[in-house]
Write a protein that holds these residues in place. Structure first.
Motif, short mmCIF file in Angstrom:
data_model
loop_
_atom_site.label_atom_id
_atom_site.label_comp_id
_atom_site.label_asym_id
_atom_site.label_seq_id
_atom_site.Cartn_x
_atom_site.Cartn_y
_atom_site.Cartn_z
N GLY A 144 0.81 -1.21 0.00
CA GLY A 144 0.00 0.00 0.00
C GLY A 144 0.84 1.26 0.00
N ALA A 145 1.90 1.27 0.80
CA ALA A 145 2.79 2.44 0.87
C ALA A 145 3.44 2.70 -0.49
CB ALA A 145 3.84 2.24 1.94
N LEU A 146 3.84 1.65 -1.17
CA LEU A 146 4.45 1.80 -2.49
C LEU A 146 3.44 2.27 -3.52
CD1 LEU A 146 6.63 -1.44 -2.46
CD2 LEU A 146 7.51 0.91 -2.52
N MET A 147 2.22 1.76 -3.44
CA MET A 147 1.20 2.15 -4.41
C MET A 147 0.79 3.60 -4.26
SD MET A 147 0.37 -0.04 -6.71
CE MET A 147 -1.12 0.78 -7.26
N MET A 148 0.81 4.14 -3.06
CA MET A 148 0.35 5.51 -2.87
C MET A 148 1.49 6.53 -2.88
SD MET A 148 -0.81 5.75 1.13
CE MET A 148 0.36 5.76 2.49
N SER A 149 2.72 6.07 -3.11
CA SER A 149 3.85 7.00 -3.05
C SER A 149 3.80 8.04 -4.16
CB SER A 149 5.16 6.21 -3.14
OG SER A 149 5.36 5.70 -4.44
N GLY A 150 3.26 7.65 -5.33
CA GLY A 150 3.18 8.60 -6.44
C GLY A 150 4.48 8.80 -7.18
N SER A 151 5.55 8.13 -6.76
CA SER A 151 6.86 8.30 -7.38
C SER A 151 7.18 7.17 -8.35
CB SER A 151 7.95 8.37 -6.30
OG SER A 151 7.97 7.18 -5.54
N ILE A 232 -7.67 7.91 -1.28
CA ILE A 232 -6.85 6.78 -0.83
C ILE A 232 -6.99 6.62 0.68
CG2 ILE A 232 -4.46 6.03 -0.48
CD1 ILE A 232 -3.84 7.13 -3.28
N MET A 233 -7.04 7.72 1.41
CA MET A 233 -7.27 7.65 2.85
C MET A 233 -8.60 6.95 3.15
SD MET A 233 -6.25 8.37 5.97
CE MET A 233 -5.19 9.82 6.16
N ARG A 234 -9.61 7.27 2.38
CA ARG A 234 -10.92 6.60 2.54
C ARG A 234 -10.78 5.10 2.36
NH1 ARG A 234 -14.82 8.18 -2.15
NH2 ARG A 234 -13.21 7.01 -3.27
N GLU A 235 -10.02 4.69 1.35
CA GLU A 235 -9.85 3.26 1.09
C GLU A 235 -9.11 2.57 2.23
OE1 GLU A 235 -11.36 1.69 -1.52
OE2 GLU A 235 -12.23 3.69 -1.75
N ILE A 236 -8.19 3.27 2.87
CA ILE A 236 -7.49 2.69 4.01
C ILE A 236 -8.49 2.35 5.11
CG2 ILE A 236 -5.85 3.14 5.90
CD1 ILE A 236 -4.26 4.88 3.93
N TRP A 237 -9.37 3.28 5.43
CA TRP A 237 -10.27 3.11 6.58
C TRP A 237 -11.38 2.11 6.32
CZ3 TRP A 237 -8.09 3.90 10.77
CH2 TRP A 237 -7.19 4.95 10.95
N ILE A 238 -11.75 1.90 5.06
CA ILE A 238 -12.80 0.92 4.79
C ILE A 238 -12.22 -0.46 4.46
CG2 ILE A 238 -14.39 2.70 3.97
CD1 ILE A 238 -13.87 1.75 1.12
N SER A 239 -10.90 -0.58 4.48
CA SER A 239 -10.25 -1.85 4.16
C SER A 239 -10.37 -2.82 5.34
CB SER A 239 -8.77 -1.64 3.84
OG SER A 239 -8.03 -1.36 5.01
N ASN A 240 -9.95 -4.06 5.11
CA ASN A 240 -9.97 -5.08 6.15
C ASN A 240 -8.64 -5.21 6.88
OD1 ASN A 240 -12.66 -5.89 5.73
ND2 ASN A 240 -12.07 -7.24 4.05
N LEU A 241 -7.79 -4.22 6.75
CA LEU A 241 -6.55 -4.22 7.50
C LEU A 241 -6.84 -4.11 8.99
CD1 LEU A 241 -4.31 -1.77 5.41
CD2 LEU A 241 -4.25 -4.28 5.38
N THR A 242 -5.89 -4.51 9.81
CA THR A 242 -6.04 -4.30 11.25
C THR A 242 -5.92 -2.82 11.56
OG1 THR A 242 -3.67 -4.49 11.72
CG2 THR A 242 -4.94 -6.54 11.64
N THR A 243 -6.35 -2.42 12.74
CA THR A 243 -6.24 -1.02 13.14
C THR A 243 -4.79 -0.55 13.11
OG1 THR A 243 -8.20 -1.21 14.53
CG2 THR A 243 -6.72 0.63 14.98
N GLU A 244 -3.89 -1.40 13.57
CA GLU A 244 -2.47 -1.04 13.57
C GLU A 244 -1.95 -0.84 12.15
OE1 GLU A 244 1.83 -2.73 15.22
OE2 GLU A 244 0.01 -3.93 15.45
#
Length: 269
Positions: A144-151, A232-244
């Motif tokens: 996720g970090a790599l995908m949202m880096s934009g670089s 992208i922030m919205r997608e983070i919060w609606i994802s199934n990732l853990t809170t951490e």
């Protein structure tokens, strides 16, 4: 396996896209074309092609759906395990679908397979697009970090082959406060949280920007970039990732959004 073709105002060039799909060597192919409301002969060209190739199904939209709406409509038209968006200005080599399908068949941890892309701009200049950053990355937070880096060239996998269930799990593409600007970015970001991306190191897709192409009409302004990062922030919060995991991804993004908020900067002045 289904190839989904969102088409609009493409009568001058869509025949080549239809022909390359008919030429695919993968034996079990369904092609669904959704012609968004338009004023040219795109629909008639697609229907004429479908009469020659029974694997094609063409749908004419009575009202304009837009890019995002048309893509999501197509996602609802098939129950194939694997699908791809075959954009009306892309040309795929005959072995494209076969090779990408083999990757998904052999690697259940992969949600999207894709190849390198060769681009021809409207002025004739050419570029070669390669996206390697996610190769071998198993950690969803790192992906996720790599995908949202934009670089990097995050958009290359957008014409890849993906698992339909995962795309439906995240409700497809979405608009945001800057409309359809880079709407594929948040959806690719969320897909990367669900599984690995796998690149075939071959140039199997040829993209041709045309006058009037949607992405060529964007301003690429700071406001648009801000809004796509907010999406992208919205997608983070609606994802199934853990809170951490969500906090790990969201914290640096939240700082960037605060520091680059156009409305906040206006208030400070």
């Amino acid at each position: 396996m289904a190839a989904l073709v969102p088409a609009w105002q493409s009568s001058a060039f869509i025949q080549a896209t239809l022909d390359c799909l008919s030429a695919q060597t993968y034996p079990h192919l369904e092609v669904i074309v959704s012609v968004d409301e338009c004023s040219d002969s795109t629909y008639e060209i697609c229907m004429a092609h479908a009469q020659k190739d029974s694997r094609f199904r063409v749908i004419l939209q009575p009202h304009r759906l837009g890019y995002v709406g048309n893509c999501n409509f197509l996602l609802d038209q098939t129950d194939a395990d694997y699908v791809l968006f075959a954009f009306h200005d892309d040309i795929l080599k005959p072995e494209y679908i076969k090779l990408l399908t083999e990757v998904l068949d052999m690697r259940p941890e992969v949600v999207m397979s894709y190849s390198d892309v060769h681009l021809t701009n409207t002025n004739g200049t050419q570029e070669h697009w390669i996206f390697t950053e996610l190769e071998g990355v198993r950690d969803p937070v790192q992906r996720g970090a790599l995908m949202m880096s934009g670089s990097n060239k995050w958009w290359v996998p957008n014409r890849g082959l993906f698992r339909l269930n995962q795309a439906r799990q995240i409700n497809g593409l979405k608009t945001h406060r800057a409309g359809e600007f880079s709407a594929d970015w948040p959806w690719l970001f969320h897909m990367s949280l669900l599984g690995e991306f796998a690149r075939i190191p071959q140039t199997l897709c040829y993209k041709y920007y045309k006058p009037g192409s949607l992405s060529r009409s964007w301003e690429f302004s700071k406001r648009q970039r801000y809004e796509v990062y907010a999406a992208i922030m919205r997608e983070i919060w609606i994802s199934n990732l853990t809170t951490e995991q969500k906090m790990t991804l969201a914290s640096p993004l939240a700082r960037w959004l605060y520091q680059n908020n156009p409305d906040l900067k206006k208030e400070e002045k």
